[in-house]
Scaffold this motif. Sequence first.
Motif, PDB file in Angstrom:
ATOM      1  N   LEU A 171       0.839  -1.196   0.000  1.00 20.49           N
ATOM      2  CA  LEU A 171       0.000   0.000   0.000  1.00 20.49           C
ATOM      3  C   LEU A 171       0.868   1.238   0.000  1.00 20.49           C
ATOM      4  O   LEU A 171       2.067   1.192   0.310  1.00 20.49           O
ATOM      5  N   VAL A 172       0.240   2.359  -0.350  1.00 18.88           N
ATOM      6  CA  VAL A 172       0.864   3.670  -0.172  1.00 18.88           C
ATOM      7  C   VAL A 172      -0.106   4.523   0.640  1.00 18.88           C
ATOM      8  O   VAL A 172      -1.323   4.322   0.598  1.00 18.88           O
ATOM      9  N   ALA A 173       0.443   5.448   1.401  1.00 18.30           N
ATOM     10  CA  ALA A 173      -0.369   6.331   2.232  1.00 18.30           C
ATOM     11  C   ALA A 173       0.217   7.727   2.166  1.00 18.30           C
ATOM     12  O   ALA A 173       1.431   7.895   1.997  1.00 18.30           O
ATOM     13  N   ASP A 174      -0.645   8.723   2.279  1.00 20.66           N
ATOM     14  CA  ASP A 174      -0.206  10.117   2.165  1.00 20.66           C
ATOM     15  C   ASP A 174      -0.590  10.923   3.385  1.00 20.66           C
ATOM     16  O   ASP A 174      -1.679  10.752   3.961  1.00 20.66           O
ATOM     17  N   LEU A 175       0.312  11.814   3.755  1.00 17.66           N
ATOM     18  CA  LEU A 175       0.131  12.743   4.870  1.00 17.66           C
ATOM     19  C   LEU A 175       0.507  14.144   4.411  1.00 17.66           C
ATOM     20  O   LEU A 175       1.266  14.323   3.447  1.00 17.66           O
ATOM     21  N   GLY A 176       0.002  15.136   5.134  1.00 17.56           N
ATOM     22  CA  GLY A 176       0.417  16.503   4.863  1.00 17.56           C
ATOM     23  C   GLY A 176      -0.418  17.155   3.785  1.00 17.56           C
ATOM     24  O   GLY A 176      -1.581  16.804   3.559  1.00 17.56           O
ATOM     25  N   ALA A 177       0.198  18.120   3.086  1.00 16.90           N
ATOM     26  CA  ALA A 177      -0.516  18.880   2.061  1.00 16.90           C
ATOM     27  C   ALA A 177      -0.953  17.956   0.930  1.00 16.90           C
ATOM     28  O   ALA A 177      -0.209  17.073   0.497  1.00 16.90           O
ATOM     29  N   THR A 178      -2.185  18.165   0.450  1.00 16.59           N
ATOM     30  CA  THR A 178      -2.700  17.317  -0.628  1.00 16.59           C
ATOM     31  C   THR A 178      -2.104  17.687  -1.980  1.00 16.59           C
ATOM     32  O   THR A 178      -2.038  16.844  -2.875  1.00 16.59           O
ATOM     33  N   ASP A 179      -1.698  18.932  -2.140  1.00 13.38           N
ATOM     34  CA  ASP A 179      -1.026  19.363  -3.367  1.00 13.38           C
ATOM     35  C   ASP A 179       0.265  20.076  -2.953  1.00 13.38           C
ATOM     36  O   ASP A 179       0.379  21.299  -3.045  1.00 13.38           O
ATOM     37  N   PRO A 180       1.248  19.327  -2.491  1.00 14.58           N
ATOM     38  CA  PRO A 180       2.406  19.940  -1.832  1.00 14.58           C
ATOM     39  C   PRO A 180       3.373  20.605  -2.797  1.00 14.58           C
ATOM     40  O   PRO A 180       3.436  20.262  -3.984  1.00 14.58           O
ATOM     41  N   VAL A 181       4.133  21.523  -2.255  1.00 16.92           N
ATOM     42  CA  VAL A 181       5.262  22.096  -2.988  1.00 16.92           C
ATOM     43  C   VAL A 181       6.331  21.029  -3.179  1.00 16.92           C
ATOM     44  O   VAL A 181       6.986  20.950  -4.216  1.00 16.92           O
ATOM     45  N   GLU A 182       6.505  20.189  -2.150  1.00 18.72           N
ATOM     46  CA  GLU A 182       7.462  19.098  -2.227  1.00 18.72           C
ATOM     47  C   GLU A 182       6.911  17.891  -1.473  1.00 18.72           C
ATOM     48  O   GLU A 182       6.289  18.042  -0.413  1.00 18.72           O
ATOM     49  N   ARG A 183       7.105  16.712  -2.056  1.00 14.41           N
ATOM     50  CA  ARG A 183       6.641  15.485  -1.408  1.00 14.41           C
ATOM     51  C   ARG A 183       7.841  14.556  -1.202  1.00 14.41           C
ATOM     52  O   ARG A 183       8.570  14.235  -2.138  1.00 14.41           O
ATOM     53  N   ILE A 184       8.017  14.104   0.027  1.00 14.29           N
ATOM     54  CA  ILE A 184       9.087  13.190   0.401  1.00 14.29           C
ATOM     55  C   ILE A 184       8.472  11.813   0.635  1.00 14.29           C
ATOM     56  O   ILE A 184       7.502  11.674   1.382  1.00 14.29           O
ATOM     57  N   ALA A 185       9.033  10.805   0.004  1.00 15.95           N
ATOM     58  CA  ALA A 185       8.543   9.440   0.178  1.00 15.95           C
ATOM     59  C   ALA A 185       9.462   8.664   1.120  1.00 15.95           C
ATOM     60  O   ALA A 185      10.683   8.872   1.130  1.00 15.95           O
ATOM     61  N   LEU A 186       8.853   7.776   1.896  1.00 17.02           N
ATOM     62  CA  LEU A 186       9.563   6.868   2.800  1.00 17.02           C
ATOM     63  C   LEU A 186       9.126   5.456   2.453  1.00 17.02           C
ATOM     64  O   LEU A 186       7.930   5.183   2.368  1.00 17.02           O
ATOM     65  N   ARG A 187      10.061   4.561   2.293  1.00 16.33           N
ATOM     66  CA  ARG A 187       9.730   3.201   1.857  1.00 16.33           C
ATOM     67  C   ARG A 187      10.159   2.150   2.862  1.00 16.33           C
ATOM     68  O   ARG A 187      11.243   2.228   3.446  1.00 16.33           O
ATOM     69  N   ALA A 188       9.288   1.149   3.067  1.00 20.75           N
ATOM     70  CA  ALA A 188       9.629  -0.056   3.817  1.00 20.75           C
ATOM     71  C   ALA A 188       9.177  -1.255   3.004  1.00 20.75           C
ATOM     72  O   ALA A 188       8.147  -1.201   2.322  1.00 20.75           O
TER      73      ALA A 188
ATOM     74  N   GLY B 287       4.351  17.275   1.647  1.00 27.28           N
ATOM     75  CA  GLY B 287       3.651  16.007   1.675  1.00 27.28           C
ATOM     76  C   GLY B 287       4.611  14.897   2.031  1.00 27.28           C
ATOM     77  O   GLY B 287       5.797  14.953   1.697  1.00 27.28           O
ATOM     78  N   ALA B 288       4.109  13.886   2.736  1.00 30.32           N
ATOM     79  CA  ALA B 288       4.893  12.691   3.035  1.00 30.32           C
ATOM     80  C   ALA B 288       4.144  11.492   2.480  1.00 30.32           C
ATOM     81  O   ALA B 288       2.953  11.317   2.767  1.00 30.32           O
ATOM     82  N   ARG B 289       4.809  10.704   1.666  1.00 28.21           N
ATOM     83  CA  ARG B 289       4.205   9.474   1.129  1.00 28.21           C
ATOM     84  C   ARG B 289       4.888   8.268   1.759  1.00 28.21           C
ATOM     85  O   ARG B 289       6.125   8.161   1.746  1.00 28.21           O
ATOM     86  N   LEU B 290       4.092   7.380   2.293  1.00 28.87           N
ATOM     87  CA  LEU B 290       4.581   6.166   2.934  1.00 28.87           C
ATOM     88  C   LEU B 290       4.362   5.011   1.969  1.00 28.87           C
ATOM     89  O   LEU B 290       3.224   4.748   1.559  1.00 28.87           O
ATOM     90  N   VAL B 291       5.428   4.333   1.610  1.00 32.18           N
ATOM     91  CA  VAL B 291       5.360   3.221   0.657  1.00 32.18           C
ATOM     92  C   VAL B 291       5.680   1.936   1.407  1.00 32.18           C
ATOM     93  O   VAL B 291       6.817   1.705   1.824  1.00 32.18           O
ATOM     94  N   PHE B 292       4.655   1.106   1.593  1.00 29.69           N
ATOM     95  CA  PHE B 292       4.836  -0.217   2.194  1.00 29.69           C
ATOM     96  C   PHE B 292       4.853  -1.216   1.038  1.00 29.69           C
ATOM     97  O   PHE B 292       3.809  -1.630   0.547  1.00 29.69           O
TER      98      PHE B 292
END
Length: 412
Positions: free
Chosen positions: A67-84, A139-144
């Motif tokens: 799955l992927v999950a999103d936090l923070g601004a819905t239309d962000p200036v910058e989005r950082i992804a974190l993966r596990a 924005g923060a995107r979580l990638v599981f």
Amino acid sequence: MTDAALPLPFDAIGRVVDEHLAELIAFRRDLHAHPELGRGEVRTTAAIADRLESAGIRVRRLRGTGLVADLGATDPVERIALRADIDALPIREATGLDFASGTDGVSHSCGHDVHTTALLGAALALKNEEARLVAAGLGARLVFQPAEELMPGGAEDVVAQDGLVGVDRIFALHCDPNLDAGQVGLRVGPITAAADQVEVVLVGRGGHTSRPHLTQDLTYALAKVVTDVPAVLSRRLDPRAGAALVWGSVHSGGAHNVIPSSGKVGGTLRMLDASIWDGVERLLEEVVHAVVSPYAVHAEVTITKGVPPVVNDAGCIDALTAAVTGAGAFVAPTPQSLGGEDFAWYLTHVPGAMARLGTRTPGGPTYDLHRGDLVVDEAAIPIGARTLAGVVFSAASARSDAERPRRLGIAR
């Protein structure tokens, strides 16, 4: 937004992680006791999704598992992804832990249960700081991610399902039992190697072991593949490429006095130099056929392209350095290894970096990954969670609006 406009809330992140630490350890132990192989992580995906949704985090399940999950601004200036990565290995556990795998022949012998739990902890901390993310336009995107242990791996599934659309940079941790808990290994540039799966199947005329001259002695030819092909490659490839062909399985025959008519050997070909890796398939096939030619057997060579090296971006390592320090851990130098990691495919789309999370109990034994006796010091879990949450802020604070690139879309 300027560099000074975005505080680094490391203390707040640490407090939230500590508040949830007992829950996180219990979550990790549950995952550890219920491991699932790549693209079969149904229970694991459900457990992650349920916990994220209960925290009010937006979740999108991938087709299959993960799955992927999103936090923070819905239309962000910058989005950082974190993966596990969330999958386990087909290895029987031999730790004797109270929460050891309950699935025979399957275990979390690479620490993916720790990666998953650390990212869950980071998610809870980032949710607590979501107002700060929104205010900063982040924005923060979580990638599981499923199926890291397979070739082709789950990173390609994530990319194909738009998991990187809108992402500017991506970060990950990987357990390292050669580093103490409390240390995080960082390196600019390549940190892993290219890796492919190799299988060689031989077919020939079998017969009685008393009359090998009337057969095509396939077992003998297979033994020559095992010993001679790596030796020839070592003389045909630039030694600076760091190539290593290592066999993990050999299958031939079933009786002492029968020369079989087929057999196969499987292994991995790894190398440090990506440019040589790109063209090695033709050479490997040539060498195999040359080695078996005197024995008149037929050879089929199958090379499953795996992963390029993970090459860490220098700016992303700066951000990780700040996050590790903010997590109360210590940065340790770390060498490039011959291990393969499909996190590398993300870095062909966006900059990023992978860090090595120390999991050895200080003064305790050194274990190894991909072994059934791997034991992880759970003190690594809060360090991983704090580091992953913190790097979202440290990565963003390293750039001003003028320096921040437009978000990169991935073609479907």
